[in-house]
Structure formats: structure tokens, C-alpha cells
Design an enzyme around this catalytic site. Structure first.
Site, PDB file in Angstrom:
ATOM      1  N   ASP A  75       0.860  -1.176   0.000  1.00 32.02           N
ATOM      2  CA  ASP A  75       0.000   0.000   0.000  1.00 32.02           C
ATOM      3  C   ASP A  75       0.902   1.234   0.000  1.00 32.02           C
ATOM      4  O   ASP A  75       1.794   1.358   0.843  1.00 32.02           O
ATOM      5  CB  ASP A  75      -0.893  -0.011   1.245  1.00 32.02           C
ATOM      6  CG  ASP A  75      -1.946   1.080   1.203  1.00 32.02           C
ATOM      7  OD1 ASP A  75      -3.098   0.761   0.887  1.00 32.02           O
ATOM      8  OD2 ASP A  75      -1.605   2.247   1.486  1.00 32.02           O
TER       9      ASP A  75
ATOM     10  N   ASN B  41      -2.405  13.026  -3.216  1.00 31.09           N
ATOM     11  CA  ASN B  41      -3.546  13.472  -4.028  1.00 31.09           C
ATOM     12  C   ASN B  41      -3.986  14.881  -3.653  1.00 31.09           C
ATOM     13  O   ASN B  41      -4.305  15.712  -4.518  1.00 31.09           O
ATOM     14  CB  ASN B  41      -4.723  12.505  -3.852  1.00 31.09           C
ATOM     15  CG  ASN B  41      -4.647  11.317  -4.786  1.00 31.09           C
ATOM     16  OD1 ASN B  41      -4.059  11.403  -5.854  1.00 31.09           O
ATOM     17  ND2 ASN B  41      -5.227  10.204  -4.376  1.00 31.09           N
TER      18      ASN B  41
ATOM     19  N   GLU C 160      -4.941   2.540  -3.728  1.00 36.41           N
ATOM     20  CA  GLU C 160      -3.486   2.389  -3.763  1.00 36.41           C
ATOM     21  C   GLU C 160      -3.028   1.056  -3.204  1.00 36.41           C
ATOM     22  O   GLU C 160      -1.841   0.857  -2.921  1.00 36.41           O
ATOM     23  CB  GLU C 160      -2.830   3.528  -2.971  1.00 36.41           C
ATOM     24  CG  GLU C 160      -3.014   3.477  -1.473  1.00 36.41           C
ATOM     25  CD  GLU C 160      -4.304   4.109  -0.982  1.00 36.41           C
ATOM     26  OE1 GLU C 160      -4.343   4.520   0.192  1.00 36.41           O
ATOM     27  OE2 GLU C 160      -5.279   4.186  -1.768  1.00 36.41           O
TER      28      GLU C 160
END
Length: 383
Positions: A260, A268, A303
Site C-alpha cells: 500500500d 492526491n 493504492e
């Protein structure tokens, strides 16, 4: 033996098959745009074979200088082109300089050798390229999973072609007195020509089947792939995991790596979702060199990714995961001039005898990932 009229009729049939096949391959290349480079090569191979046989049918009615060397040369060229086309189809190592260089060397040797040896060499060279094409199909799978059952159908016609050409070349080499019979079309009995017709048909059919199989596999790959990263999508990965768990009951263990990306939401928020997408693609590129052909990388969502490692222990999975972690941390990432460090946390697990299903293994790997996140990120953990 058959008379000349019947012989020429069968030769004409072979020429027509080659010409029609060439037109079909050209349509595949230009109209349908299906494997265009490979299709052009196979079309040219069929045309060269048709021209070679047409010149052979003129033997005895035209000077040998106009028929013998050009016919032999075109025959060899057809199998050189066929081999190159197969290499393109299977995405093997194909090089035009090497292909043309091989053809030039054979052409010079044919021009230097006398009639008997020239024809024998032409047949043996053609056999060599046909067998090389068969070996390419045999050793380079495109062929995986359920498609493996079709392997023999793909390479057997080329193997048969190579063996027939080699036998005829050896026959001329050991019995040179038969050359005049070959040139006069007396040695070409009906059984040999009928076999040649069947082989040409099978050869083109098997290669067309190969192209079709490539399209099917490509469609399947698109159906199973994550659009953004190219990794397997969740459904395809879970299907591969279920198969691996089934195989584990036959003493074929496997391990899982969960990964991850660290601080992905922050990335983001600061750089935008387009930067996040680029970072995910870069992560997949960074970890891919650690994977074997049998390994499977899948995107489970957002992710979060997982790697299936068949025939791998927990210790082996730890080595793979740590190598992935290092490679990702070493990759530089910047978006619109702003650098951003990338890292990921990893959880690992291996199948155990008491695991009723694959979800139990996945849950342990996920717990290891959660532990890695809670201990500071950018580490590998198991539970």
C-alpha cells in the site's frame, strides 16, 4: 509416377493456394490491421513460394539460369520470411538485418555451388528455417493457461514441413542422379505433391490460428487488467489466488505480498489526482522487475496492491517484498516540477495447512500490512 499434365495441375494448385493465402494475409495486415508486420511477412512468404514453384514448372522449357537459381532462392526466401513472421507473431527476437544477412549468405552459396549441391542446399536451408520457426512457436509461449493445449497444433505443421524438406534435400545430396528427374518434374509423384498441398494449407491455417489466439489472449488480458496500471484487476487476481490455493492442496505452496503506497491521500491532496495516478503507475513499474513469469500482481483497489508468489515460502516473500520496497524508494518522482518521495508498506503471508480458503491467507497478509503502517511505514511485516 504421374505424367506431366497431372504434375503441372498439382503444382498449379499449390501456386493458387499460396496466392490466395497471400491475399488473405495482406487483407489481415492492411484492412483488419491484425499483427501487420507478421502478416506482411507471411504474405510475402506465400508469394515467394508461389513464384518458386512457378519457376520450377518451367524446368526443361527454359534455360536453367532462368529457373534453377531463382527458384531455389525464392524457395529459401519464403521460409526465411516465414521464420521472421513467426518471430514477430511470438514477440521473439526478430531482426531484419539478421534475416536479410542470412538470406544473402545462402544466396551466395547457391550461386557458387553446382546444380545438384545447389538444390540440396536450398532444400536443407529451407528446412532449417522451417524448423527454426517451429522451434520459436514451441519455445515462446504466447501460450499460457488454457491456450497451452493448442501448442502442438501451432508448431506441428512447420515441423512437418521442415522434415519433408530435409528428407528431400538429403535424398538429393546422397543420390545426385535424381536431380535431372526433379528438374524434369518426374520425381514429383502424386503422393509428394498432395502432401505438399496439405502442408501448405496446414501451415497457413496454423499461423492464422496463432494470430486469432493472440487476439483472444489480448482481449482476455484487457478484460483482466486494471486500466490505469496494467496490473490484474481485483476479479482476475482473486481468481488466480483461488487457483493457487487449490494447487496448494497438492503440495504447491504460495505466498502473498500486500503493498500500500504511503501517504497516498496526502499526495492526491497536494499534487492532484492525476499525480496520484502517475505515482501508482510508477510504483507498478518499479516493483515489476522483482516478479517472475509465474507471479501475479493485482490491484485490489485505490493504492492497495497484492502479489501472488507461487512456490514461495514466507522467507522468500520477505526477500521479494524488501526488494520491491527498496526499488520504489529509489525511484524519483516529480509532478510539474515538484518532487515527492514515494514509499510503500508491505504485509506478507504464506499458505498454511489449516487455511480453509485463500481469504485466510489474504487476511494475514493484510494484517501484516496494517502492522507495517502502524510501525512507521516503508517496512515489511508479517503476523
Amino acid at each position: 509416377m504421374i505424367g506431366a499434365p497431372e504434375t503441372h495441375s498439382l503444382l498449379l494448385a499449390i501456386v493458387m493456394i499460396c496466392v490466395v493465402s497471400s491475399v488473405i494475409w495482406l487483407c489481415m495486415a492492411t484492412v483488419a490491421r491484425i499483427a501487420p508486420q507478421a502478416s506482411y511477412c507471411v504474405a510475402a512468404a506465400n508469394l515467394a513460394q508461389a513464384a518458386s514453384i512457378a519457376l520450377l514448372s518451367l524446368s526443361g522449357r527454359a534455360p536453367d539460369a532462368w529457373t534453377q537459381w531463382p527458384s531455389d532462392m525464392l524457395g529459401v526466401a519464403s521460409f526465411v520470411l516465414l521464420h521472421h513472421g513467426v518471430q514477430r507473431m511470438t514477440r521473439g527476437p526478430a531482426s531484419w538485418p539478421l534475416t536479410l544477412g542470412s538470406l544473402l549468405i545462402v544466396g551466395l552459396a547457391l550461386a557458387w555451388l553446382p546444380g545438384v549441391a545447389q538444390t540440396a542446399l536450398a532444400l536443407l536451408a529451407s528446412a532449417g528455417f522451417a524448423l527454426a520457426a517451429a522451434a520459436s512457436l514451441r519455445s515462446r509461449p504466447l501460450i499460457r493457461n488454457d491456450a497451452e493445449r493448442y501448442a502442438f497444433v501451432l508448431w506441428a505443421p512447420l515441423l512437418l514441413t521442415g522434415l519433408l524438406l530435409a528428407l528431400r534435400g538429403l535424398e538429393l545430396g546422397f543420390f545426385p542422379g535424381t536431380l535431372a528427374a526433379v528438374r524434369g518434374l518426374q520425381l514429383l509423384d502424386d503422393s509428394f505433391l498432395w502432401i505438399a498441398i496439405v502442408v501448405v494449407l496446414l501451415q497457413n491455417t496454423s499461423l492464422a490460428f496463432l494470430v486469432l489466439l493472440r487476439l483472444v489472449l489480448r482481449i482476455q488480458q484487457l478484460h483482466e487488467s486494471d486500466v490505469l496500471t496494467g496490473a490484474l484487476n481485483r476479479r482476475a487476481f482473486e481468481a488466480a489466488l483461488v487457483r493457487a490455493h487449490h494447487d496448494a492442496r497438492r503440495n504447491e505452496p504460495y505466498a502473498l505480498v500486500m503493498l500500500d503506497m504511503d501517504h497516498f491521500k496526502r499526495l492526491n491532496d497536494n499534487l492532484g489526482h492525476a499525480a496520484g495516478d502517475a505515482a501508482l503507475r510508477l510504483m507498478v513499474q518499479a516493483v515489476s522487475p522483482c516478479l517472475r513469469e509465474v507471479d501475479r500482481l493485482g490491484r485490489l483497489g485505490g493504492e492497495e496492491f497484492a502479489v501472488l508468489l507461487p512456490r514461495t515460502s514466507l522467507a522468500g516473500a520477505a526477500l521479494v517484498a524488501d526488494r520491491m520496497r527498496t526499488l520504489l524508494a529509489e525511484r524519483a518522482f516529480a509532478w510539474k516540477g515538484q518532487a515527492w518521495p514515494l514509499s510503500a508498506s508491505f504485509g506478507i503471508a504464506e499458505v498454511e495447512p489449516g487455511d480453509a480458503n485463500a481469504e485466510a491467507v489474504l487476511a494475514r497478509a493484510d494484517a501484516g500490512l496494517y502492522l507495517a503502517k502502524s510501525q512507521g511505514r516503508n517496512i515489511v511485516q508479517s503476523v
